[in-house]
Design a protein around this motif. Structure first.
Motif, short mmCIF file in Angstrom:
data_model
loop_
_atom_site.label_atom_id
_atom_site.label_comp_id
_atom_site.label_asym_id
_atom_site.label_seq_id
_atom_site.Cartn_x
_atom_site.Cartn_y
_atom_site.Cartn_z
N LYS A 1 17.27 49.93 30.52
CA LYS A 1 18.35 50.76 31.09
C LYS A 1 19.69 50.11 30.79
O LYS A 1 19.87 48.90 30.98
CB LYS A 1 18.17 50.89 32.61
N LYS A 2 20.64 50.93 30.35
CA LYS A 2 21.93 50.38 29.91
C LYS A 2 22.84 50.04 31.09
O LYS A 2 22.90 50.78 32.06
CB LYS A 2 22.64 51.41 29.05
N PHE A 3 23.55 48.94 30.93
CA PHE A 3 24.47 48.52 31.99
C PHE A 3 25.77 47.96 31.41
O PHE A 3 25.81 47.49 30.27
CB PHE A 3 23.80 47.47 32.88
N HIS A 4 26.82 48.05 32.23
CA HIS A 4 28.05 47.30 31.97
C HIS A 4 27.86 45.92 32.59
O HIS A 4 27.04 45.74 33.49
CB HIS A 4 29.26 47.97 32.64
N ILE A 5 28.62 44.95 32.15
CA ILE A 5 28.52 43.60 32.70
C ILE A 5 29.79 43.28 33.48
O ILE A 5 30.89 43.25 32.90
CB ILE A 5 28.28 42.56 31.59
N ASP A 6 29.65 43.10 34.79
CA ASP A 6 30.78 42.81 35.66
C ASP A 6 30.73 41.37 36.15
O ASP A 6 29.65 40.80 36.34
CB ASP A 6 30.79 43.78 36.85
N VAL A 7 31.91 40.81 36.37
CA VAL A 7 32.02 39.40 36.73
C VAL A 7 32.13 39.25 38.24
O VAL A 7 32.82 40.02 38.90
CB VAL A 7 33.28 38.79 36.06
N GLY B 1 37.68 41.77 30.72
CA GLY B 1 38.49 42.98 30.52
C GLY B 1 38.92 43.53 31.87
O GLY B 1 38.80 42.86 32.90
N PRO B 2 39.44 44.75 31.88
CA PRO B 2 39.90 45.35 33.13
C PRO B 2 38.75 45.72 34.07
O PRO B 2 37.62 45.95 33.63
CB PRO B 2 40.61 46.63 32.67
N THR B 3 39.05 45.77 35.35
CA THR B 3 38.08 46.22 36.36
C THR B 3 37.63 47.65 36.06
O THR B 3 38.46 48.50 35.73
CB THR B 3 38.74 46.18 37.76
N GLU B 4 36.32 47.87 36.11
CA GLU B 4 35.73 49.20 35.90
C GLU B 4 36.16 49.84 34.58
O GLU B 4 36.26 51.06 34.48
CB GLU B 4 36.03 50.13 37.09
N ALA B 5 36.42 49.01 33.57
CA ALA B 5 36.84 49.52 32.26
C ALA B 5 35.76 50.42 31.66
O ALA B 5 34.57 50.19 31.85
CB ALA B 5 37.10 48.35 31.32
N SER C 1 25.05 47.32 27.59
CA SER C 1 24.00 46.40 27.20
C SER C 1 22.64 46.75 27.79
O SER C 1 22.54 47.51 28.75
CB SER C 1 24.38 44.99 27.67
N PHE C 2 21.63 46.15 27.22
CA PHE C 2 20.28 46.22 27.80
C PHE C 2 19.45 45.08 27.23
O PHE C 2 19.85 44.44 26.26
CB PHE C 2 19.61 47.59 27.52
N GLU D 1 26.99 40.32 36.45
CA GLU D 1 26.13 41.29 37.15
C GLU D 1 25.99 42.57 36.35
O GLU D 1 26.92 43.00 35.67
CB GLU D 1 26.71 41.58 38.53
N ARG D 2 24.80 43.17 36.50
CA ARG D 2 24.53 44.45 35.83
C ARG D 2 25.08 45.58 36.68
O ARG D 2 24.77 45.66 37.86
CB ARG D 2 23.03 44.67 35.69
N THR D 3 25.86 46.44 36.06
CA THR D 3 26.27 47.68 36.72
C THR D 3 25.70 48.80 35.87
O THR D 3 26.16 49.05 34.75
CB THR D 3 27.81 47.79 36.78
N LEU D 4 24.64 49.43 36.37
CA LEU D 4 23.94 50.45 35.58
C LEU D 4 24.87 51.59 35.21
O LEU D 4 25.72 51.99 36.01
CB LEU D 4 22.74 50.98 36.35
#
Ligand SMILES: *[C@@H]1O[C@H](CO)[C@@H](O)[C@H](O)[C@H]1NC(C)=O
Ligand SMILES: *[C@@H]1O[C@H](CO)[C@@H](O)[C@H](O)[C@H]1NC(C)=O
Length: 204
Positions: free
Chosen positions: A38-44, A71-75, A87-88, A197-200
């Motif tokens: 499952k694809k996710f964004h990567i948040d810090v 990068g920016p928050t919630e980009a 990513s996945f 962290e993964r944000t789906l």
């Protein structure tokens, strides 16, 4: 998808070998594989006691110039600071690596769509992205998630570090593989430990 096809056609071989050795995968293992894809964004996430924490916490990773940046928050793409990582996890197709390592794949551009591996450069400890040729000699894994499936781990640990570029003041992501605060590989730079962290991505 040029690299996508390479990745996806390589999987049956790897899975085939693994199955021949370990017998059939259980239903549970197959579900876990599906979840990993499952694809996710990567948040810090950054909990450091520092005046710089707000520059890092809740920010999203972007890809630029073969490297991984804050990068920016919630980009979302398109983003002027770089390509927002989508990513996945999937097995890294390399018969030399036994047992098979889980790799971290990311889309790196829209047109044409292209997938690359995120890896740790063995000489500099930078997180970088590239195709198999570019990544195979470096630390390509094992990537995984934490028990709650929210955090990203590399080689069983969460030793990700944001390092400030002294000229541009941009933050780049490194991995502290030696667990020495990157004192050998990155002396004299501002460094702050972070977790990823993964944000789906909904519907991806
Ligand atoms: C892999 O990436 C390198 C640059 O890092 C490039 O020169 C090469 O053409 C790419 N290989 C494939 C198969 O796309
Ligand atoms: C780091 O700083 C120290 C002390 O200021 C200096 O002696 C050393 O040469 C610097 N190292 C690098 C790689 O810049």
């Amino acid at each position: 998808m040029v690299i996508g096809l390479l990745v996806l056609t390589a999987i049956p071989t790897v899975t085939g070998v693994a199955q021949a050795i370990s017998g059939q995968k259980t239903q549970k293992e197959r579900e876990k594989d599906a979840n990993r894809m499952k694809k996710f964004h990567i948040d810090v996430c950054c909990e450091a006691q520092s005046s710089r924490t707000t520059e890092l916490h809740d920010k999203r990773l972007v890809l630029r110039d073969d490297r991984v940046w804050i990068g920016p928050t919630e980009a979302l793409n398109p983003c002027k600071e770089g390509y927002v990582a989508e990513s996945f996890f999937i097995e890294y197709p390399d018969n030399e690596r036994v047992p098979v390592e889980i790799g971290l794949v990311t889309q790196v551009q829209d047109d044409p769509p292209l997938l690359n591996w995120i890896y740790v450069d063995k000489d500099t400890m930078e997180l970088k992205y590239g195709n198999k040729t570019a990544s195979v000699a470096h630390h390509v894994g094992p990537w995984d998630w934490t028990e709650d499936e929210e955090g990203i781990v590399f080689d069983g640990h969460e030793r990700f570090t944001a390092v400030e570029d002294p000229k541009t003041h941009k933050w780049q992501i490194y991995y502290d593989l030696d667990d020495d605060g990157l004192s050998k590989h990155v002396p004299n730079r501002t460094k702050i430990s972070v977790s990823l962290e993964r944000t789906l991505i909904p519907g991806a």
